[in-house]
Design a protein around this motif. Structure first.
Motif: not given
Ligand SMILES: Nc1ncnc2c1ncn2[C@@H]1O[C@H](COP(=O)(O)OP(=O)(O)OP(=O)(O)O)[C@@H](O)[C@H]1O
Ligand SMILES: [Mg+2]
Lengths: 284, 255
Positions: A113-119, A154-157, B8-10, B73-75
């Motif tokens: 899952l996208p790393h920078r997003l939180t869980v 927390r970020p998923s990554g 992602l942006l926020r 690309l982020e995906e």
């Protein structure tokens, strides 16, 4: 293909509602996948046919490179088969996969899952993608059930492999799927957590009557969870049956021994289970 | 529903700043060039702020393309494509979300720069009025087409093609006649330029700035070409996508 009567051996007696009237959860016919690679054509899955009864837990076994992940990818429709047919819940995946994708889900430690997003954010996004009405509540409930509350923000990554696996499982359960495909669901989990996840999956199946297909290298896990087992080798399904049947047929005490029997059958010490034959010993 | 790229942006203020950073720096740079040249060149002097408008609009094209490519690309980077495409999300819906994100990114990037042009140079692009909106729409559409083709290329050639996301639009800058009329280009390049919606937009921009006239013929060309390219780009995108499903690229993309 015409409709054949469901294979009685694949039907799970523990399911009360009559599965015979409904098409099987998963039905695969002559499924083949060849990859064009720089080194030549690789036949990852070779005219495979099987059925998975509704409400059953089916294990997909096979050595590294046997074609498990490839098969699951085709069941999901993210991989287009070279030939053959996949039906999930009676729906042809080649034509109408969007009709059924909302009723199934998938988890694998190898897709992230996208790393920078939180869980929390990740689960919320997928909650919306699956068209849930009360995303917030669902995410909160799942977080409680899977003991994720501490990681939600927390970020998923930044999570450990095992924590990620649990988050991925939460994602896979968001839409209460009727068909759940799991690629090595307990890889990189500690024994305690793995056991806990297994119990959770059992309870989930008991509560919802969902069908679960799981690829696994963990034989005790398969023995414990699965009503039915498919054994793959070099892209083919070489055996199928309930764990107890397999044990009886091979005259073995554990599934691990059966697995070794099948994996080594006729291949000798070199070029055991893989397709390429280049893999030496078993992977760690 | 699908616009959750917003998270992602926020989630990252540096990125928001970054979005507005380049357009602003460029705007200031070209603003001063504009001011300087206005003292020495009659052409620039007559068209107040022509270069500032040009650079801001150029950024619309660039951001439009980048917005689409980057969201994709982020995906890829997060190896998320597999999950995305086993969800009920349809490629078309995903496409719309990519475009919506691109629009948002572009607005976030370009509007602050456009506003800053006021205190810096006492110049407002918004003075262009309705034509500005038409130019904007055409450039961002062209950016999206480019972005989709780049996605298809990345799907095909893997992360090796990632760099394209940053350079393709720049390669079109010379023939888009951003800062000078198409007529300064050699004949054969003019032909290339007229095949690009962007050249028609910038030519139209100069017509508005210098003659106060809206060149509807240029606009029609831009819209027509855009429709053509967009249709082609969507086709290429969907085909690239299908091929990725054949090659198994969706589940194993990443580093
Ligand atoms: N996208 C691809 N392109 C080329 N070859 C592939 C691709 N995906 C899988 N293969 C090949 O297909 C074969 C089957 O791979 P698959 O991943 O299905 O095995 P697996 O049973 O999941 O193995 P493991 O236990 O290691 O996960 C392997 O030989 C692999 O190299
Ligand atoms: Mg695998």
């Amino acid at each position: 293909m015409t409709q054949r009567p469901p294979d009685p051996s694949a039907a799970d007696p523990s399911v009360a509602d009559s599965p015979t009237l409904l098409p099987p959860a998963i039905s695969v016919e002559a499924l083949t996948k060849r990859f064009d690679t720089p080194g030549g054509v690789v036949t990852a899955v070779d005219s495979v046919a099987f059925r998975v009864a509704r409400g059953s837990v089916t294990g997909l076994l096979g050595g590294n490179g046997a074609g498990k992940t490839t098969t699951i990818s085709m069941l999901l429709g993210v991989l287009v088969p070279t030939a053959g047919r996949v039906e999930i819940l009676g729906v042809d995946m080649a034509r109408h996969r969007h009709a059924v994708l909302a009723r199934m889900n998938f988890s694998s430690p190898y897709v992230e899952l996208p790393h920078r997003l939180t869980v929390q954010e990740n689960l919320t996004v997928y909650g919306h993608l699956y068209g849930l009405t009360c995303v917030k509540k669902r995410v909160r409930d799942l977080a409680d059930q899977l003991d994720l509350a501490r990681f939600l923000n927390r970020p998923s990554g930044g999570l450990s492999a095992g924590q990620k696996t649990r988050v991925a499982l939460a994602k896979a359960l968001l839409n209460e799927p009727e068909v759940l495909l799991l690629d090595e669901p307990t890889a990189s989990l500690d024994p305690d957590t793995a056991d806990w996840i297994r119990r959770y999956l059992e309870a989930y199946r008991a509560r919802t009557g969902a069908t679960i297909l799981l690829a696994s290298h963990n034989m005790p896990e398969v023995e414990r969870l699965c009503d039915d087992v498919l054994v793959m080798r070099r892209g083919r399904v070489v055996d199928q049956g309930a764990p107890s049947d397999l044990l009886a047929r091979y005259g073995r005490a554990t599934l691990e021994e059966v697995f070794l029997d099948i994996a080594r059958a006729g291949t000798g010490p070199v070029g055991r289970d893989g397709l390429d034959g280049s893999t030496g010993g078993p992977h760690p | 529903m699908v616009l959750r790229y917003w998270y992602l942006l926020r989630g990252s203020w540096p990125r928001l700043l970054e979005l507005a950073y380049w357009p602003t720096v460029q705007m200031i740079l070209w603003g001063y060039i504009n001011q300087f040249m206005a003292t020495s060149s009659g052409w620039v002097a007559q068209g107040g702020g022509v270069l500032v408008s040009a650079v801001l609009l150029w950024d619309v094209l660039f951001r439009g393309q980048l917005g689409v490519s980057i969201s994709f690309l982020e995906e890829m980077w997060s190896r998320n494509l597999g999950h995305l495409f086993v969800s009920p999300l349809r490629p078309g819906e995903w496409l719309l979300s990519l475009m919506a994100m691109s629009l948002l990114r572009t607005l976030l990037g370009v509007i602050p720069a456009a506003l800053l042009a006021l205190p810096f140079f006492g110049y407002s692009v918004f003075g262009l009025g309705l034509p500005l909106l038409l130019f904007f729409a055409n450039l961002i559409l062209m950016g999206w087409s480019l972005g989709l083709v780049i996605i298809a290329l990345i799907l095909r050639y893997g992360m090796g093609a990632e760099g394209l996301a940053w350079i393709v639009t720049f390669m079109l800058a010379p023939v888009s006649a951003v800062y000078y009329p198409v007529s300064v280009l050699p004949g054969w390049l003019q032909a290339v330029a007229w095949a690009l919606p962007s050249a028609h937009v910038f030519e139209g921009l100069r017509a508005v700035v210098y003659d106060g006239a809206m060149r509807w013929d240029h606009l029609a060309w831009a819209v027509g070409l855009n429709a053509l390219y967009m249709a082609a780009a969507v086709g290429v995108f969907l085909y690239g996508f299908h091929r990725a499903r054949v090659r198994g690229a969706l589940l194993q993309t990443g580093e």
